[in-house]
Design a protein around this motif. Structure first.
Motif, PDB file in Angstrom:
ATOM      1  N   UNK A 296      -1.813  -4.727  -5.428  1.00 43.61           N
ATOM      2  CA  UNK A 296      -1.237  -4.157  -4.207  1.00 43.61           C
ATOM      3  C   UNK A 296      -1.440  -2.650  -4.171  1.00 43.61           C
ATOM      4  N   UNK A 297      -0.860  -1.946  -5.110  1.00 43.70           N
ATOM      5  CA  UNK A 297      -1.022  -0.484  -5.207  1.00 43.70           C
ATOM      6  C   UNK A 297      -0.533   0.002  -6.551  1.00 43.70           C
ATOM      7  N   UNK A 298      -0.894   1.261  -6.838  1.00 41.82           N
ATOM      8  CA  UNK A 298      -0.477   1.921  -8.063  1.00 41.82           C
ATOM      9  C   UNK A 298       0.118   3.282  -7.722  1.00 41.82           C
TER      10      UNK A 298
ATOM     11  N   UNK B  40      -2.076  -5.496   4.206  1.00 38.83           N
ATOM     12  CA  UNK B  40      -1.728  -4.821   5.469  1.00 38.83           C
ATOM     13  C   UNK B  40      -0.655  -3.756   5.260  1.00 38.83           C
ATOM     14  N   UNK B  41      -0.504  -2.919   6.262  1.00 38.81           N
ATOM     15  CA  UNK B  41       0.432  -1.809   6.181  1.00 38.81           C
ATOM     16  C   UNK B  41       1.886  -2.221   6.064  1.00 38.81           C
ATOM     17  N   UNK B  42       2.164  -3.516   6.269  1.00 42.30           N
ATOM     18  CA  UNK B  42       3.551  -3.997   6.093  1.00 42.30           C
ATOM     19  C   UNK B  42       4.004  -3.857   4.643  1.00 42.30           C
ATOM     20  N   UNK B  43       3.051  -3.764   3.747  1.00 37.84           N
ATOM     21  CA  UNK B  43       3.346  -3.599   2.316  1.00 37.84           C
ATOM     22  C   UNK B  43       3.290  -2.106   1.993  1.00 37.84           C
ATOM     23  N   UNK B  44       4.379  -1.590   1.492  1.00 39.32           N
ATOM     24  CA  UNK B  44       4.413  -0.170   1.138  1.00 39.32           C
ATOM     25  C   UNK B  44       5.204   0.002  -0.152  1.00 39.32           C
TER      26      UNK B  44
ATOM     27  N   UNK C 274       8.360  -4.752   1.902  1.00 39.04           N
ATOM     28  CA  UNK C 274       7.554  -5.570   2.801  1.00 39.04           C
ATOM     29  C   UNK C 274       8.342  -5.716   4.090  1.00 39.04           C
ATOM     30  N   UNK C 275       7.761  -5.272   5.181  1.00 37.57           N
ATOM     31  CA  UNK C 275       8.451  -5.371   6.471  1.00 37.57           C
ATOM     32  C   UNK C 275       7.924  -6.570   7.243  1.00 37.57           C
ATOM     33  N   UNK C 276       8.691  -7.019   8.206  1.00 40.55           N
ATOM     34  CA  UNK C 276       8.313  -8.128   9.088  1.00 40.55           C
ATOM     35  C   UNK C 276       7.714  -9.274   8.280  1.00 40.55           C
ATOM     36  N   UNK C 277       8.520  -9.844   7.419  1.00 43.61           N
ATOM     37  CA  UNK C 277       8.054 -10.877   6.501  1.00 43.61           C
ATOM     38  C   UNK C 277       7.416 -12.056   7.218  1.00 43.61           C
TER      39      UNK C 277
END
Lengths: 117, 112
Positions: A46-48, A61-65, A78-81
């Motif tokens: 996902x990210x580091x 997607x940008x929903x994951x931050x 995670x927004x708008x699951x």
């Protein structure tokens, strides 16, 4: 030395809601990475985060931050699951976060099992 | 998402048998890692390889970093029931910091 801890361990949400997962790295570790594990896609990066900055990002997607705090603890949101977000979310920490030899070894936490209904 | 080709997908063996699994990639990696995951837990690092051709052992486990830097294999000798789990390979590219690309996994079942 305590390992990587993740909270909560289990979570049930409904579509459209948002969720925040927490990760506490091993003491002294500055790099925190997040992965999503599903039966269909396996383990996906996902990210580091390193020193409170996102250093690398996967194809989500940008929903994951996410973010990282000054004590190296990290959260992912995670927004708008969606139903497809149901997965085991794993956090991994490492000491220095460089791409060289050990002690860059990544240690994984037990994960947060997210179920979206 | 990107995944490495790992084979076999599953293995069902008798206690005492040797096991071999491998992982291939279309990309070059500068690090190969092998993890084991048990139910309800995160992956646990077994062996890390940092140099092409490197052969490293950890007890009954032996892994090698392929010369082409596009493959790696893991051997488990004299398997025991506690070896049961899913084994994953993972590769890391130069400059990719801590972004790991994981294999599809090998499910190992050991019958006593």
């Amino acid at each position: 030395k305590a390992g990587v801890t993740q909270t909560p361990r289990y979570l049930i949400k409904t579509r459209g809601q948002q969720v925040t997962l927490s990760c506490s790295p091993i003491s002294g570790h500055r790099s925190v990475s997040w992965y999503q594990q599903t039966p269909g896609q396996g383990l996906q990066f996902l990210f580091e985060y390193f020193s409170e900055t996102q250093r690398n990002k996967g194809n989500f997607p940008g929903r994951f931050s996410g973010r990282q705090f000054s004590n190296s603890r990290s959260e992912m949101n995670v927004s708008t699951l969606e139903l497809g977000d149901s997965a085991l979310y794993l956090c991994a920490s490492s000491l220095a976060g460089t791409s060289g030899r050990a002690p860059d070894t990544q240690y994984f936490g037990p994960g947060t099992r997210l179920t979206v209904l | 998402g990107q995944q490495l080709n790992q084979s076999p997908q599953s293995m069902f063996i008798q206690e005492g048998e040797d096991v071999s699994m491998n992982c291939t990639s279309s990309s070059i990696f500068n690090t190969w890692l092998w993890y084991k995951q048990e139910p309800g837990e995160g992956p646990v690092l077994l062996i890390a390889l940092y140099k092409a051709g490197e052969l490293t052992s950890n007890g009954r486990l032996t892994a090698q970093f392929g010369i082409t830097r596009k493959d790696s294999f893991l051997n488990i000798s004299a398997s025991i029931p506690s070896d049961v789990g899913i084994y994953f390979c993972a590769g890391r590219s130069h400059g990719a910091t801590n972004k790991l690309i994981f294999g599809t996994g090998t499910l190992l079942a050991v019958q006593p």
